[in-house]
Design an enzyme around this catalytic site. Structure first.
Site, PDB file in Angstrom:
ATOM      1  N   SER A 265       0.836  -1.204   0.000  1.00  0.00           N
ATOM      2  CA  SER A 265       0.000   0.000   0.000  1.00  0.00           C
ATOM      3  C   SER A 265       0.867   1.249   0.000  1.00  0.00           C
ATOM      4  O   SER A 265       1.770   1.392   0.824  1.00  0.00           O
ATOM      5  CB  SER A 265      -0.917   0.015   1.225  1.00  0.00           C
ATOM      6  N   GLU A 337       2.564   5.607   3.297  1.00  0.00           N
ATOM      7  CA  GLU A 337       2.889   4.426   4.096  1.00  0.00           C
ATOM      8  C   GLU A 337       4.279   3.892   3.761  1.00  0.00           C
ATOM      9  O   GLU A 337       4.945   3.296   4.606  1.00  0.00           O
ATOM     10  CB  GLU A 337       1.841   3.327   3.876  1.00  0.00           C
TER      11      GLU A 337
END
Length: 354
Positions: A265, A337
Protein backbone atom coordinates in the site's frame (compact mmCIF):
# COMPACT_ATOMS: atom_id res chain seq x y z
CA UNK A 1 37.57 2.72 15.55
CA UNK A 2 38.15 3.61 11.91
CA UNK A 3 35.92 3.00 8.92
CA UNK A 4 38.60 0.60 7.72
CA UNK A 5 38.09 -1.58 10.80
CA UNK A 6 34.35 -1.57 10.22
CA UNK A 7 34.91 -2.83 6.67
CA UNK A 8 37.42 -5.40 7.87
CA UNK A 9 34.93 -7.21 10.08
CA UNK A 10 34.02 -10.52 8.51
CA UNK A 11 30.29 -9.87 8.83
CA UNK A 12 30.50 -6.48 7.11
CA UNK A 13 30.52 -5.92 3.34
CA UNK A 14 30.85 -2.81 1.24
CA UNK A 15 28.70 -1.43 -1.61
CA UNK A 16 25.98 -4.06 -1.34
CA UNK A 17 23.11 -3.65 -3.87
CA UNK A 18 19.80 -3.07 -2.11
CA UNK A 19 17.32 -3.32 -4.99
CA UNK A 20 17.46 -7.11 -4.88
CA UNK A 21 16.79 -7.03 -1.14
CA UNK A 22 13.63 -4.93 -1.40
CA UNK A 23 10.25 -5.87 -2.86
CA UNK A 24 10.20 -2.68 -5.00
CA UNK A 25 13.40 -3.80 -6.79
CA UNK A 26 14.53 -0.17 -6.75
CA UNK A 27 17.50 1.66 -5.27
CA UNK A 28 21.26 1.91 -5.05
CA UNK A 29 23.72 0.22 -2.73
CA UNK A 30 24.42 0.32 0.98
CA UNK A 31 27.83 1.85 1.67
CA UNK A 32 28.32 -0.84 4.31
CA UNK A 33 26.11 -3.86 5.01
CA UNK A 34 26.14 -6.29 7.94
CA UNK A 35 24.01 -9.24 9.03
CA UNK A 36 24.85 -9.85 12.70
CA UNK A 37 24.12 -13.33 13.99
CA UNK A 38 23.67 -12.42 17.64
CA UNK A 39 22.76 -9.58 19.96
CA UNK A 40 26.42 -9.35 20.92
CA UNK A 41 27.47 -8.81 17.31
CA UNK A 42 24.64 -6.32 16.74
CA UNK A 43 25.60 -4.29 19.77
CA UNK A 44 29.29 -4.32 18.83
CA UNK A 45 28.54 -3.14 15.28
CA UNK A 46 26.39 -0.27 16.50
CA UNK A 47 28.94 0.88 19.04
CA UNK A 48 31.83 0.63 16.58
CA UNK A 49 29.91 2.55 13.92
CA UNK A 50 29.11 5.24 16.47
CA UNK A 51 32.76 5.59 17.43
CA UNK A 52 33.70 5.77 13.73
CA UNK A 53 31.01 8.45 13.13
CA UNK A 54 29.31 6.23 10.54
CA UNK A 55 25.53 6.75 10.06
CA UNK A 56 23.44 3.71 10.95
CA UNK A 57 20.21 2.32 9.54
CA UNK A 58 18.22 -0.88 9.96
CA UNK A 59 16.16 -2.72 7.36
CA UNK A 60 13.66 -5.50 7.88
CA UNK A 61 12.33 -7.65 5.07
CA UNK A 62 12.45 -4.72 2.66
CA UNK A 63 8.78 -4.98 1.72
CA UNK A 64 7.72 -1.46 2.68
CA UNK A 65 10.81 0.57 1.77
CA UNK A 66 11.87 2.82 -1.10
CA UNK A 67 15.66 3.01 -1.36
CA UNK A 68 17.20 6.14 -2.91
CA UNK A 69 18.77 5.76 -6.34
CA UNK A 70 22.09 6.86 -4.85
CA UNK A 71 21.84 4.21 -2.14
CA UNK A 72 22.20 4.55 1.61
CA UNK A 73 25.25 6.09 3.29
CA UNK A 74 26.85 4.51 6.33
CA UNK A 75 26.22 1.07 7.77
CA UNK A 76 22.92 -0.68 7.06
CA UNK A 77 22.08 -3.50 9.44
CA UNK A 78 19.89 -6.47 8.60
CA UNK A 79 18.48 -8.80 11.25
CA UNK A 80 17.60 -11.50 8.72
CA UNK A 81 19.67 -14.03 10.71
CA UNK A 82 17.58 -13.46 13.84
CA UNK A 83 15.26 -16.38 13.09
CA UNK A 84 14.66 -18.08 16.43
CA UNK A 85 11.25 -19.70 16.89
CA UNK A 86 9.79 -21.42 19.94
CA UNK A 87 6.56 -21.66 21.94
CA UNK A 88 5.33 -21.55 25.53
CA UNK A 89 1.99 -23.07 26.49
CA UNK A 90 0.14 -21.02 29.11
CA UNK A 91 -2.15 -22.19 31.90
CA UNK A 92 -5.20 -20.78 30.14
CA UNK A 93 -4.44 -22.93 27.09
CA UNK A 94 -3.12 -20.11 24.93
CA UNK A 95 0.31 -20.40 23.34
CA UNK A 96 3.00 -17.74 23.28
CA UNK A 97 5.02 -17.88 20.07
CA UNK A 98 8.43 -16.21 20.18
CA UNK A 99 9.83 -15.34 16.75
CA UNK A 100 13.08 -13.62 15.82
CA UNK A 101 12.75 -10.26 14.10
CA UNK A 102 14.39 -11.53 10.92
CA UNK A 103 12.09 -14.50 10.46
CA UNK A 104 9.96 -14.12 7.31
CA UNK A 105 6.26 -13.71 8.05
CA UNK A 106 5.66 -16.65 5.70
CA UNK A 107 7.86 -18.89 7.87
CA UNK A 108 5.97 -17.89 11.01
CA UNK A 109 2.65 -18.62 9.29
CA UNK A 110 3.90 -22.02 8.11
CA UNK A 111 4.94 -22.82 11.68
CA UNK A 112 1.52 -21.82 13.01
CA UNK A 113 -0.25 -23.93 10.39
CA UNK A 114 1.93 -26.95 11.19
CA UNK A 115 1.27 -26.61 14.92
CA UNK A 116 -2.43 -25.71 14.52
CA UNK A 117 -2.12 -22.28 16.14
CA UNK A 118 -4.87 -19.81 15.35
CA UNK A 119 -4.73 -16.00 15.24
CA UNK A 120 -2.43 -15.01 12.38
CA UNK A 121 -4.27 -16.48 9.40
CA UNK A 122 -5.21 -13.11 7.93
CA UNK A 123 -1.51 -12.32 7.46
CA UNK A 124 -1.01 -15.20 5.03
CA UNK A 125 0.76 -13.92 1.94
CA UNK A 126 2.11 -10.83 3.69
CA UNK A 127 5.70 -10.23 2.54
CA UNK A 128 8.47 -9.05 4.82
CA UNK A 129 9.82 -9.99 8.23
CA UNK A 130 8.32 -10.49 11.66
CA UNK A 131 10.16 -7.44 12.99
CA UNK A 132 8.90 -5.27 10.15
CA UNK A 133 5.32 -6.44 10.68
CA UNK A 134 5.53 -5.51 14.36
CA UNK A 135 7.19 -2.17 13.59
CA UNK A 136 4.41 -1.20 11.18
CA UNK A 137 1.63 -2.86 13.22
CA UNK A 138 0.74 -4.61 9.99
CA UNK A 139 -2.98 -4.87 9.35
CA UNK A 140 -4.61 -7.41 7.04
CA UNK A 141 -8.31 -8.03 6.51
CA UNK A 142 -9.32 -6.15 9.63
CA UNK A 143 -6.80 -7.73 11.99
CA UNK A 144 -3.57 -6.10 13.21
CA UNK A 145 -0.42 -7.37 14.90
CA UNK A 146 -1.53 -5.44 17.98
CA UNK A 147 -4.50 -7.80 18.32
CA UNK A 148 -2.22 -10.70 19.23
CA UNK A 149 0.87 -8.84 20.48
CA UNK A 150 2.16 -10.00 23.86
CA UNK A 151 5.65 -8.52 24.04
CA UNK A 152 8.84 -7.77 22.16
CA UNK A 153 12.48 -7.95 23.15
CA UNK A 154 14.25 -4.78 22.11
CA UNK A 155 17.64 -3.11 22.12
CA UNK A 156 17.37 0.48 23.33
CA UNK A 157 19.53 3.23 21.87
CA UNK A 158 19.98 5.60 24.78
CA UNK A 159 20.99 9.23 24.20
CA UNK A 160 24.40 10.34 25.38
CA UNK A 161 24.51 13.77 26.98
CA UNK A 162 26.45 16.21 24.84
CA UNK A 163 28.10 19.48 25.85
CA UNK A 164 27.37 21.04 22.48
CA UNK A 165 24.70 23.74 22.43
CA UNK A 166 24.32 23.83 18.69
CA UNK A 167 24.79 20.79 16.48
CA UNK A 168 25.55 20.98 12.74
CA UNK A 169 23.81 19.03 10.00
CA UNK A 170 24.55 15.36 10.65
CA UNK A 171 23.02 13.78 7.58
CA UNK A 172 26.27 14.24 5.66
CA UNK A 173 28.97 13.49 8.20
CA UNK A 174 27.16 12.33 11.35
CA UNK A 175 29.50 14.23 13.67
CA UNK A 176 29.63 17.48 15.59
CA UNK A 177 32.39 20.09 15.61
CA UNK A 178 34.47 18.06 18.05
CA UNK A 179 34.09 14.87 15.99
CA UNK A 180 31.66 13.41 18.50
CA UNK A 181 29.44 10.64 17.12
CA UNK A 182 25.81 11.63 16.66
CA UNK A 183 22.49 9.90 16.23
CA UNK A 184 20.51 11.02 13.20
CA UNK A 185 18.24 13.08 15.43
CA UNK A 186 21.25 15.25 16.18
CA UNK A 187 22.45 13.52 19.35
CA UNK A 188 24.91 10.75 20.15
CA UNK A 189 23.57 7.45 21.45
CA UNK A 190 24.70 4.16 22.90
CA UNK A 191 22.98 0.77 22.95
CA UNK A 192 23.30 0.21 26.68
CA UNK A 193 20.31 -1.94 27.56
CA UNK A 194 17.87 -4.61 26.46
CA UNK A 195 14.21 -4.10 27.25
CA UNK A 196 11.09 -6.22 27.00
CA UNK A 197 8.12 -4.16 25.82
CA UNK A 198 4.70 -5.48 26.81
CA UNK A 199 1.34 -4.68 25.27
CA UNK A 200 -0.24 -1.36 26.24
CA UNK A 201 -3.35 -0.28 24.39
CA UNK A 202 -2.36 3.38 24.19
CA UNK A 203 0.86 2.57 22.35
CA UNK A 204 -0.88 1.10 19.32
CA UNK A 205 -3.16 2.41 16.60
CA UNK A 206 -3.92 2.02 12.93
CA UNK A 207 -0.54 1.24 11.29
CA UNK A 208 1.10 2.62 14.45
CA UNK A 209 3.31 0.91 17.03
CA UNK A 210 5.52 2.02 19.95
CA UNK A 211 8.59 1.14 17.86
CA UNK A 212 8.06 3.56 15.00
CA UNK A 213 10.26 6.55 14.33
CA UNK A 214 9.93 9.67 12.15
CA UNK A 215 13.45 8.85 10.93
CA UNK A 216 12.28 5.67 9.20
CA UNK A 217 15.07 3.13 8.85
CA UNK A 218 17.75 5.50 10.21
CA UNK A 219 18.84 4.83 13.78
CA UNK A 220 18.87 7.58 16.38
CA UNK A 221 18.81 8.16 20.10
CA UNK A 222 15.65 6.86 21.74
CA UNK A 223 15.00 4.18 19.12
CA UNK A 224 14.06 0.66 20.25
CA UNK A 225 15.17 -2.07 17.87
CA UNK A 226 12.92 -5.13 17.75
CA UNK A 227 15.00 -8.28 18.27
CA UNK A 228 12.12 -10.73 18.67
CA UNK A 229 8.34 -10.69 18.82
CA UNK A 230 6.03 -12.67 21.09
CA UNK A 231 2.40 -13.18 20.05
CA UNK A 232 -0.40 -14.91 21.95
CA UNK A 233 -2.26 -17.50 19.85
CA UNK A 234 -4.79 -20.24 20.54
CA UNK A 235 -4.99 -23.87 19.41
CA UNK A 236 -7.33 -24.43 16.49
CA UNK A 237 -8.44 -26.83 13.82
CA UNK A 238 -5.47 -27.38 11.47
CA UNK A 239 -7.63 -27.89 8.38
CA UNK A 240 -9.59 -24.69 9.01
CA UNK A 241 -6.41 -22.73 9.70
CA UNK A 242 -4.83 -23.85 6.42
CA UNK A 243 -8.05 -23.17 4.53
CA UNK A 244 -8.26 -19.65 5.92
CA UNK A 245 -4.63 -18.97 4.99
CA UNK A 246 -5.10 -20.30 1.47
CA UNK A 247 -8.16 -18.08 1.01
CA UNK A 248 -6.19 -14.97 1.98
CA UNK A 249 -3.32 -15.82 -0.35
CA UNK A 250 -5.76 -16.47 -3.20
CA UNK A 251 -7.45 -13.13 -2.53
CA UNK A 252 -4.10 -11.30 -2.64
CA UNK A 253 -3.28 -12.97 -5.95
CA UNK A 254 -6.69 -12.09 -7.40
CA UNK A 255 -6.11 -8.44 -6.44
CA UNK A 256 -2.83 -8.40 -8.33
CA UNK A 257 -0.61 -7.75 -5.33
CA UNK A 258 2.21 -9.87 -6.77
CA UNK A 259 1.98 -9.05 -10.49
CA UNK A 260 4.76 -6.44 -10.38
CA UNK A 261 7.35 -5.36 -7.81
CA UNK A 262 5.89 -2.91 -5.31
CA UNK A 263 6.10 -1.83 -1.68
CA UNK A 264 2.50 -2.71 -0.89
CA UNK A 265 0.00 0.00 0.00
CA UNK A 266 1.36 3.39 -1.01
CA UNK A 267 -0.80 5.38 1.43
CA UNK A 268 -2.44 4.71 4.77
CA UNK A 269 -6.20 4.66 5.08
CA UNK A 270 -7.80 7.32 7.25
CA UNK A 271 -11.30 6.63 8.62
CA UNK A 272 -11.92 10.39 8.83
CA UNK A 273 -11.79 10.57 5.03
CA UNK A 274 -14.82 8.29 4.72
CA UNK A 275 -13.27 6.10 2.03
CA UNK A 276 -10.14 3.95 1.65
CA UNK A 277 -7.17 5.71 0.07
CA UNK A 278 -7.38 3.45 -2.97
CA UNK A 279 -10.94 4.60 -3.70
CA UNK A 280 -10.01 8.26 -3.28
CA UNK A 281 -7.13 7.78 -5.72
CA UNK A 282 -9.35 6.01 -8.25
CA UNK A 283 -12.05 8.69 -7.99
CA UNK A 284 -9.35 11.24 -8.78
CA UNK A 285 -8.83 9.42 -12.08
CA UNK A 286 -5.32 8.23 -11.27
CA UNK A 287 -5.45 4.54 -12.10
CA UNK A 288 -2.72 3.75 -14.60
CA UNK A 289 -0.99 7.13 -14.16
CA UNK A 290 2.74 6.76 -14.80
CA UNK A 291 6.00 8.53 -14.22
CA UNK A 292 8.61 6.67 -16.20
CA UNK A 293 8.39 3.01 -15.21
CA UNK A 294 6.58 3.80 -11.95
CA UNK A 295 2.83 3.42 -12.28
CA UNK A 296 -0.35 3.54 -10.23
CA UNK A 297 -1.60 -0.01 -10.78
CA UNK A 298 -4.40 -0.05 -13.39
CA UNK A 299 -6.33 -2.47 -11.18
CA UNK A 300 -5.81 -0.86 -7.74
CA UNK A 301 -5.43 2.81 -6.85
CA UNK A 302 -3.36 2.35 -3.70
CA UNK A 303 -0.63 0.28 -5.32
CA UNK A 304 2.36 1.81 -7.07
CA UNK A 305 4.23 -0.72 -9.17
CA UNK A 306 7.61 -0.99 -10.85
CA UNK A 307 6.79 -1.93 -14.44
CA UNK A 308 10.40 -2.24 -15.51
CA UNK A 309 13.38 -0.20 -14.38
CA UNK A 310 11.65 2.42 -12.28
CA UNK A 311 13.78 4.76 -10.21
CA UNK A 312 13.18 6.04 -6.71
CA UNK A 313 12.94 9.54 -8.15
CA UNK A 314 10.10 8.43 -10.44
CA UNK A 315 8.24 6.80 -7.55
CA UNK A 316 8.60 9.89 -5.36
CA UNK A 317 7.38 12.11 -8.19
CA UNK A 318 4.38 9.87 -8.75
CA UNK A 319 3.57 9.86 -5.04
CA UNK A 320 3.56 13.67 -5.05
CA UNK A 321 1.31 13.74 -8.12
CA UNK A 322 -1.15 11.36 -6.48
CA UNK A 323 -1.27 13.30 -3.21
CA UNK A 324 -1.74 16.61 -4.99
CA UNK A 325 -4.49 15.29 -7.25
CA UNK A 326 -6.36 13.67 -4.37
CA UNK A 327 -6.14 16.93 -2.43
CA UNK A 328 -7.49 18.88 -5.39
CA UNK A 329 -10.31 16.36 -5.85
CA UNK A 330 -11.26 15.55 -2.25
CA UNK A 331 -9.59 18.21 -0.10
CA UNK A 332 -7.55 15.73 1.96
CA UNK A 333 -3.85 14.93 2.13
CA UNK A 334 -3.03 11.23 2.05
CA UNK A 335 -0.36 9.97 4.44
CA UNK A 336 2.40 7.98 2.83
CA UNK A 337 2.89 4.43 4.10
CA UNK A 338 6.05 3.64 2.13
CA UNK A 339 9.21 4.36 4.12
CA UNK A 340 11.92 6.37 2.37
CA UNK A 341 15.58 5.53 2.86
CA UNK A 342 18.74 7.10 1.47
CA UNK A 343 20.54 10.43 1.31
CA UNK A 344 18.66 12.16 -1.51
CA UNK A 345 15.31 10.93 -0.16
CA UNK A 346 16.00 12.42 3.26
CA UNK A 347 17.24 15.69 1.84
CA UNK A 348 14.30 16.20 -0.56
CA UNK A 349 11.40 14.91 1.55
CA UNK A 350 9.04 17.48 3.00
CA UNK A 351 5.88 17.45 5.08
CA UNK A 352 3.87 17.55 1.87
CA UNK A 353 5.49 14.23 0.87
CA UNK A 354 4.79 12.50 4.17
Amino acid sequence: MSAHRIRARRITRRNVPLAERCSFRIGGAAQFWAEPRSCTQLRALIEEAQRARIPLSLIGGGSNVLIADEGVPGLMLSLRRFRSLHTQTQRDGSVLVHAGAGLPVAALLAFCAHHALRGLETFAGLPGSVGGAAYMNARCYGRAIADCFHSARTLVLHPVRSRAKELPEVRKNAQDKRGECLGLDGGPFTCSSFQTVFARAGDWGYKRSPFQSPHGVELHAGRRLILSLCVRLTPGNPAQIRKHMQEKIADRISKGQFRFPSAGSAFKNNPAFGKPSGILIEEAGLRGTSCGAAQVAPWHGNLIINTGNATAHQVRTLLRVVRQRVFETHGVWLEREIIFSGESVRMTSSSRDS
